[in-house]
Design an enzyme around this catalytic site. Sequence first.
Site, PDB file in Angstrom:
ATOM      1  CB  ILE A  19      48.748  52.574  43.019  1.00  0.00           C
ATOM      2  CG1 ILE A  19      48.881  52.295  44.519  1.00  0.00           C
ATOM      3  CG2 ILE A  19      49.761  51.778  42.209  1.00  0.00           C
ATOM      4  CD1 ILE A  19      48.469  50.905  44.935  1.00  0.00           C
ATOM      5  CG  ASP A  42      55.321  44.014  38.548  1.00  0.00           C
ATOM      6  OD1 ASP A  42      56.144  44.724  39.151  1.00  0.00           O
ATOM      7  OD2 ASP A  42      55.469  42.786  38.380  1.00  0.00           O
ATOM      8  CB  SER A 125      44.429  38.508  41.053  1.00  0.00           C
ATOM      9  OG  SER A 125      45.531  37.772  41.538  1.00  0.00           O
TER      10      SER A 125
HETATM   11  N1  AR6 Z   1      47.576  52.245  39.490  1.00  0.00           N
HETATM   12  C1  AR6 Z   1      46.571  51.483  39.980  1.00  0.00           C
HETATM   13  N2  AR6 Z   1      46.103  50.379  39.366  1.00  0.00           N
HETATM   14  C2  AR6 Z   1      46.670  50.041  38.187  1.00  0.00           C
HETATM   15  C3  AR6 Z   1      47.733  50.772  37.605  1.00  0.00           C
HETATM   16  C4  AR6 Z   1      48.192  51.929  38.312  1.00  0.00           C
HETATM   17  N3  AR6 Z   1      49.183  52.695  37.850  1.00  0.00           N
HETATM   18  N4  AR6 Z   1      48.080  50.162  36.433  1.00  0.00           N
HETATM   19  C5  AR6 Z   1      47.251  49.094  36.272  1.00  0.00           C
HETATM   20  N5  AR6 Z   1      46.401  49.027  37.329  1.00  0.00           N
HETATM   21  P1  AR6 Z   1      47.672  43.826  36.734  1.00  0.00           P
HETATM   22  P2  AR6 Z   1      47.476  41.181  38.058  1.00  0.00           P
HETATM   23  C6  AR6 Z   1      45.336  48.047  37.615  1.00  0.00           C
HETATM   24  O1  AR6 Z   1      47.576  43.194  35.391  1.00  0.00           O
HETATM   25  O2  AR6 Z   1      46.171  40.897  37.426  1.00  0.00           O
HETATM   26  C7  AR6 Z   1      52.050  41.872  35.708  1.00  0.00           C
HETATM   27  O3  AR6 Z   1      52.699  41.656  34.478  1.00  0.00           O
HETATM   28  C8  AR6 Z   1      44.785  47.250  36.462  1.00  0.00           C
HETATM   29  O4  AR6 Z   1      43.856  48.035  35.722  1.00  0.00           O
HETATM   30  O5  AR6 Z   1      48.655  44.918  36.944  1.00  0.00           O
HETATM   31  O6  AR6 Z   1      47.659  40.879  39.520  1.00  0.00           O
HETATM   32  C9  AR6 Z   1      52.809  41.247  36.873  1.00  0.00           C
HETATM   33  O7  AR6 Z   1      54.197  41.227  36.649  1.00  0.00           O
HETATM   34  C10 AR6 Z   1      44.090  46.110  37.210  1.00  0.00           C
HETATM   35  O8  AR6 Z   1      42.803  46.526  37.669  1.00  0.00           O
HETATM   36  O9  AR6 Z   1      47.992  42.707  37.892  1.00  0.00           O
HETATM   37  C11 AR6 Z   1      52.244  39.861  36.947  1.00  0.00           C
HETATM   38  O10 AR6 Z   1      52.904  38.987  36.063  1.00  0.00           O
HETATM   39  C12 AR6 Z   1      44.969  45.911  38.450  1.00  0.00           C
HETATM   40  O11 AR6 Z   1      45.844  47.052  38.476  1.00  0.00           O
HETATM   41  C13 AR6 Z   1      50.815  40.045  36.509  1.00  0.00           C
HETATM   42  O12 AR6 Z   1      50.793  41.203  35.677  1.00  0.00           O
HETATM   43  C14 AR6 Z   1      45.804  44.647  38.425  1.00  0.00           C
HETATM   44  O13 AR6 Z   1      46.203  44.341  37.102  1.00  0.00           O
HETATM   45  C15 AR6 Z   1      49.887  40.289  37.692  1.00  0.00           C
HETATM   46  O14 AR6 Z   1      48.556  40.366  37.229  1.00  0.00           O
END
Ligand code: AR6
Length: 182
Positions: A19, A42, A125
């Site tokens: 993204i 993030d 999430s």
């Molecule tokens: N592009 C698109 N999707 C991605 C990318 C990317 N570059 N990197 C990871 N994902 P998560 P959450 C996907 O853990 O569950 C953080 O520490 C990943 O594979 O990023 O909402 C925050 O600070 C997954 O499918 O977010 C919060 O504390 C999706 O993004 C917490 O994690 C969401 O995974 C939020 O947890």
Amino acid sequence: MSVEVKVNSTVISLVKGDITLEETDAIVNAANSRLAGGGGVDGAIHRAGGPGIMEECRKIGGCSTGSAVITTGGRLKARHVIHAVGPVYRDGNHGEPEALKGAYRRSLELTVENGLKTVAFPSISTGAYGYPIAEAARVALKTVIEFVRGRKELELVRFVLFSEGDFNRYREVLEEISGKNA
Ligand code: AR6
């Protein structure tokens, strides 16, 4: 790898990718309620966008679960980042679907309120927060479809899925709900 459907005047598209490379007007971050940064998407967004985004997040101070706030996009191609806070998944009976829906809905409202036409979401999430992917995809897609029905401000709502498995789950759910009982 991509799939799209049109709902009213909005294209809803699913792609597999990163993204941080999106050129939509806004990209959505899966943030935490302290807006403190972290891992996953993030971490990737703050790394790619530079420290200015975190500075804005500090000034805002925080965001409740089920809501979202907006900053600029720093060095990203997207001009804005919408920081949405999804729920930590426990068992599905602790308000998780409502909170996840709220995170998507508020992000869409912020997109429209800021005059933006295109927005890209990650799968909120479903990483560190443990929300089962198929259930999360259903909430995400239903919320977007419901939002864009009957309005025409948004040109494109894209989901950028990080793995082929996630992309396939979203595609299956989109095929199931688009056009009928969404
Ligand atoms: N592009 C698109 N999707 C991605 C990318 C990317 N570059 N990197 C990871 N994902 P998560 P959450 C996907 O853990 O569950 C953080 O520490 C990943 O594979 O990023 O909402 C925050 O600070 C997954 O499918 O977010 C919060 O504390 C999706 O993004 C917490 O994690 C969401 O995974 C939020 O947890």
